[in-house]
Motif scaffolding. Structure first.
Motif, short mmCIF file in Angstrom:
data_model
loop_
_atom_site.label_atom_id
_atom_site.label_comp_id
_atom_site.label_asym_id
_atom_site.label_seq_id
_atom_site.Cartn_x
_atom_site.Cartn_y
_atom_site.Cartn_z
N LYS A 181 0.85 -1.19 0.00
CA LYS A 181 0.00 0.00 0.00
C LYS A 181 0.89 1.24 0.00
O LYS A 181 1.75 1.39 0.85
CB LYS A 181 -0.89 0.04 1.24
CG LYS A 181 -1.98 -0.99 1.25
CD LYS A 181 -2.83 -0.82 2.50
CE LYS A 181 -3.92 -1.84 2.57
NZ LYS A 181 -4.75 -1.68 3.77
N ILE A 182 0.65 2.13 -0.94
CA ILE A 182 1.38 3.38 -1.04
C ILE A 182 0.38 4.51 -0.78
O ILE A 182 -0.54 4.72 -1.57
CB ILE A 182 2.02 3.56 -2.44
CG1 ILE A 182 2.86 2.35 -2.83
CG2 ILE A 182 2.82 4.86 -2.50
CD1 ILE A 182 4.07 2.11 -1.97
N TYR A 183 0.55 5.20 0.35
CA TYR A 183 -0.37 6.29 0.70
C TYR A 183 -0.02 7.53 -0.10
O TYR A 183 1.14 7.82 -0.38
CB TYR A 183 -0.32 6.55 2.21
CG TYR A 183 -1.02 5.46 2.97
CD1 TYR A 183 -2.39 5.52 3.19
CD2 TYR A 183 -0.33 4.35 3.43
CE1 TYR A 183 -3.06 4.50 3.85
CE2 TYR A 183 -0.99 3.33 4.10
CZ TYR A 183 -2.35 3.41 4.32
OH TYR A 183 -3.00 2.40 4.97
N LEU A 184 -1.06 8.27 -0.48
CA LEU A 184 -0.92 9.40 -1.38
C LEU A 184 -1.20 10.73 -0.69
O LEU A 184 -2.07 10.81 0.17
CB LEU A 184 -1.90 9.25 -2.55
CG LEU A 184 -1.72 8.02 -3.43
CD1 LEU A 184 -2.92 7.84 -4.31
CD2 LEU A 184 -0.46 8.16 -4.25
N LYS A 185 -0.48 11.75 -1.13
CA LYS A 185 -0.79 13.12 -0.74
C LYS A 185 -1.89 13.60 -1.68
O LYS A 185 -2.02 13.09 -2.80
CB LYS A 185 0.45 14.00 -0.92
CG LYS A 185 1.61 13.60 -0.05
CD LYS A 185 2.81 14.47 -0.38
CE LYS A 185 4.03 13.98 0.37
NZ LYS A 185 5.24 14.71 -0.02
N PRO A 186 -2.68 14.57 -1.26
CA PRO A 186 -3.73 15.08 -2.16
C PRO A 186 -3.19 15.56 -3.51
O PRO A 186 -3.87 15.42 -4.54
CB PRO A 186 -4.34 16.24 -1.37
CG PRO A 186 -4.08 15.90 0.06
CD PRO A 186 -2.76 15.19 0.07
N SER A 187 -1.99 16.07 -3.54
CA SER A 187 -1.43 16.57 -4.79
C SER A 187 -1.05 15.44 -5.75
O SER A 187 -0.88 15.67 -6.95
CB SER A 187 -0.19 17.42 -4.51
OG SER A 187 0.81 16.63 -3.87
N GLN A 188 -0.95 14.20 -5.26
CA GLN A 188 -0.58 13.07 -6.11
C GLN A 188 -1.78 12.42 -6.79
O GLN A 188 -1.62 11.67 -7.73
CB GLN A 188 0.15 12.01 -5.28
CG GLN A 188 1.49 12.46 -4.76
CD GLN A 188 2.11 11.43 -3.85
OE1 GLN A 188 1.49 11.00 -2.88
NE2 GLN A 188 3.33 11.03 -4.16
N ILE A 189 -2.97 12.71 -6.30
CA ILE A 189 -4.19 12.13 -6.87
C ILE A 189 -4.65 12.98 -8.04
O ILE A 189 -4.73 14.19 -7.94
CB ILE A 189 -5.28 12.03 -5.79
CG1 ILE A 189 -4.79 11.18 -4.62
CG2 ILE A 189 -6.55 11.46 -6.37
CD1 ILE A 189 -5.69 11.22 -3.41
N ARG A 190 -4.95 12.32 -9.15
CA ARG A 190 -5.38 13.08 -10.32
C ARG A 190 -6.69 12.51 -10.87
O ARG A 190 -7.09 11.40 -10.54
CB ARG A 190 -4.29 13.04 -11.39
CG ARG A 190 -3.95 11.64 -11.86
CD ARG A 190 -2.80 11.67 -12.82
NE ARG A 190 -2.65 10.33 -13.40
CZ ARG A 190 -1.55 9.90 -13.95
NH1 ARG A 190 -0.50 10.67 -14.01
NH2 ARG A 190 -1.50 8.69 -14.45
N ASP A 191 -7.34 13.31 -11.70
CA ASP A 191 -8.58 12.86 -12.33
C ASP A 191 -8.30 11.74 -13.29
O ASP A 191 -7.26 11.72 -13.97
CB ASP A 191 -9.25 14.03 -13.08
CG ASP A 191 -9.77 15.09 -12.14
OD1 ASP A 191 -10.11 14.75 -10.97
OD2 ASP A 191 -9.86 16.26 -12.55
N LYS A 192 -9.23 10.80 -13.35
CA LYS A 192 -9.05 9.65 -14.21
C LYS A 192 -9.25 10.04 -15.66
O LYS A 192 -10.17 10.77 -16.01
CB LYS A 192 -10.06 8.57 -13.83
CG LYS A 192 -9.74 7.23 -14.36
CD LYS A 192 -10.64 6.20 -13.71
CE LYS A 192 -10.10 4.81 -13.98
NZ LYS A 192 -10.85 3.82 -13.25
N LYS A 193 -8.37 9.55 -16.52
CA LYS A 193 -8.48 9.80 -17.95
C LYS A 193 -9.21 8.63 -18.59
O LYS A 193 -8.80 7.49 -18.47
CB LYS A 193 -7.09 9.94 -18.57
CG LYS A 193 -6.32 11.11 -18.00
CD LYS A 193 -4.92 11.14 -18.54
CE LYS A 193 -4.13 12.24 -17.88
NZ LYS A 193 -2.71 12.20 -18.23
#
Length: 93
Positions: free
Chosen positions: A80-92
């Motif tokens: 499991k790799i936890y993400l910062k909000p800046s690493q999450i992007r909209d799905k293409k």
């Protein structure tokens, strides 16, 4: 003397070939183990945690939300790799 030298060369070649074959087997086993671990962890995450719809991780994989509202994805090794909000992007699509 030539026969002994030739026998040593043949033995050395056999050992080198065997070592290379073993390395290929080790690599294949490791890849299969990583794939099995990743699949198992993703299966548990799909049941236990929510999928963050419309979003994806930096590598394009599914983002999950755990019970503490932390976002993560599962890498190729099943970690499991936890993400910062800046690493999450909209799905293409």
């Amino acid at each position: 003397m030539k026969q002994i030298r030739m026998l040593l060369v043949v033995a050395a070649m056999a050992i080198a070939t065997s070592a290379a074959a073993q390395q290929r087997v080790d690599t294949a086993v490791k890849k299969a183990g990583d794939k099995a671990a990743s699949t198992a962890v993703k299966g548990v995450a799909n049941v236990k945690d929510k999928v963050y719809k419309g979003k994806e991780a930096p590598d394009g994989s599914v983002v999950f939300i755990d019970n503490k509202d932390k976002k993560y994805y599962i890498d190729k090794k099943g970690k499991k790799i936890y993400l910062k909000p800046s690493q999450i992007r909209d799905k293409k699509d």
